[in-house]
Design an enzyme around this catalytic site. Structure first.
Site, PDB file in Angstrom:
ATOM      1  N   LEU A 253       0.850  -1.094  -0.029  1.00 48.34           N
ATOM      2  CA  LEU A 253       0.057   0.104  -0.078  1.00 48.34           C
ATOM      3  C   LEU A 253       0.931   1.158   0.218  1.00 48.34           C
ATOM      4  CD1 LEU A 253      -2.714  -0.889   2.698  1.00 48.34           C
ATOM      5  CD2 LEU A 253      -3.010  -0.956   0.143  1.00 48.34           C
ATOM      6  N   ASP A 254       0.518   2.389  -0.733  1.00 48.06           N
ATOM      7  CA  ASP A 254       1.258   3.594  -0.739  1.00 48.06           C
ATOM      8  C   ASP A 254       1.306   4.192   0.831  1.00 48.06           C
ATOM      9  OD1 ASP A 254       1.267   3.370  -3.363  1.00 48.06           O
ATOM     10  OD2 ASP A 254      -0.288   4.976  -3.724  1.00 48.06           O
ATOM     11  N   LYS A 255       2.248   4.821   1.171  1.00 47.33           N
ATOM     12  CA  LYS A 255       2.690   5.355   2.215  1.00 47.33           C
ATOM     13  C   LYS A 255       1.543   5.892   2.933  1.00 47.33           C
ATOM     14  CE  LYS A 255       5.844   8.743   4.643  1.00 47.33           C
ATOM     15  NZ  LYS A 255       6.834   9.729   4.480  1.00 47.33           N
ATOM     16  N   GLU A 256       0.745   6.750   2.263  1.00 45.54           N
ATOM     17  CA  GLU A 256      -0.417   7.649   2.870  1.00 45.54           C
ATOM     18  C   GLU A 256      -1.638   6.952   2.902  1.00 45.54           C
ATOM     19  OE1 GLU A 256       0.249   9.892   4.814  1.00 45.54           O
ATOM     20  OE2 GLU A 256       2.494  10.296   4.136  1.00 45.54           O
ATOM     21  N   THR A 257      -1.666   5.648   2.271  1.00 48.00           N
ATOM     22  CA  THR A 257      -2.878   4.767   2.280  1.00 48.00           C
ATOM     23  C   THR A 257      -2.864   4.023   3.432  1.00 48.00           C
ATOM     24  OG1 THR A 257      -3.012   5.005   0.110  1.00 48.00           O
ATOM     25  CG2 THR A 257      -4.309   3.076   0.929  1.00 48.00           C
TER      26      THR A 257
END
Length: 249
Positions: A135-139
């Protein structure tokens, strides 16, 4: 080593601009660093990113091997949703990077997992042990991590066959009029910021005049991205969506 001869259509392009087109997997910032560090030769000489090219110029690019990164255990709290002998399900918070990489060597989910689990699947290598998807960092959201190779291969196959369903809730800017629908547009690196990904509009196949996308799409790699959405709630200027990913992009 990558070698290029400049065609007439690229005459007067900047060196970094040309290589950004030809080396689609590298960001423009990375390419500038390669040029400034002497890994790029223009007609067998060092150059600068802004150097304008001429037809038949010869360019060679040496891409150095990345330094090996080894993830180390760190005592970081984990929000564990489920765990057994084969896998562990983590609720990854926003702001946490999945695994170590350039600029993120500590404080990642992998660092936390190594401190919590005695064993993780080795298929992902030293910096991605047990990691089947990311998952992306901010997700924020659930991540399934494999504790052994059999589970890792099984989960990877489920993702490939799309029998493992990934769903999210997302708050989108603006009011979406349709109650449900599907977004089916290719994704590639942004033409404006190579560190970001962007959606490319599909050109009119009947057009006899190539538009900007058609020209750029011959130079940039794009991949299929299919997302199904359903509206859960509409607010004054936002829409809460239930999202199902078909391709994972």
């Amino acid at each position: 080593m990558e070698n290029f001869i400049v065609a007439k259509e690229y005459e007067n392009y900047r060196l970094d601009q040309f290589l950004t087109i030809k080396l689609g997997d590298l960001t423009r910032a990375r390419i500038k660093n390669l040029i400034n560090d002497g890994f790029v030769k223009l007609n067998n000489k060092s150059s600068k990113p802004s150097q304008e090219l001429k037809e038949n110029d010869e360019i060679s690019v040496e891409i150095p091997l990345p330094q090996e990164i080894e993830a180390k255990p760190e005592e970081i709290p984990l929000d564990i949703v489920y765990e057994d002998d084969d896998l562990i399900v983590i609720n990854k918070p926003a702001g946490m990077v999945t695994h170590p990489g350039a600029g993120n060597y500590k404080g990642t989910l992998v660092n936390a997992l190594l401190a919590h689990c005695k064993n993780l699947s080795g298929i992902g290598g030293k910096i991605r042990p047990g990691i089947v998807h990311r998952l992306d960092k901010e997700t924020s959201g659930l991540m399934v991590v494999a504790k052994n190779d059999f589970t890792h291969l099984s989960l990877s196959m489920q993702l490939k066959d799309r029998t493992l369903v990934k769903k999210y809730h997302a708050l989108a800017h603006g009011i979406i009029k349709e109650d449900e629908g599907t977004i089916d547009l290719p994704i590639g690196r942004s033409l404006r910021d190579r560190k970001k990904m962007a959606v490319f509009k599909i050109p009119n196949p009947k057009s006899q005049i190539p538009n900007k996308f058609q020209i750029q799409n011959t130079k940039y790699k794009t991949r299929s991205a299919i997302t199904h959405f359903r509206v859960l709630q509409r607010y004054d200027d936002k829409t809460l969506l239930d999202i199902k990913l078909e391709t994972g992009r």
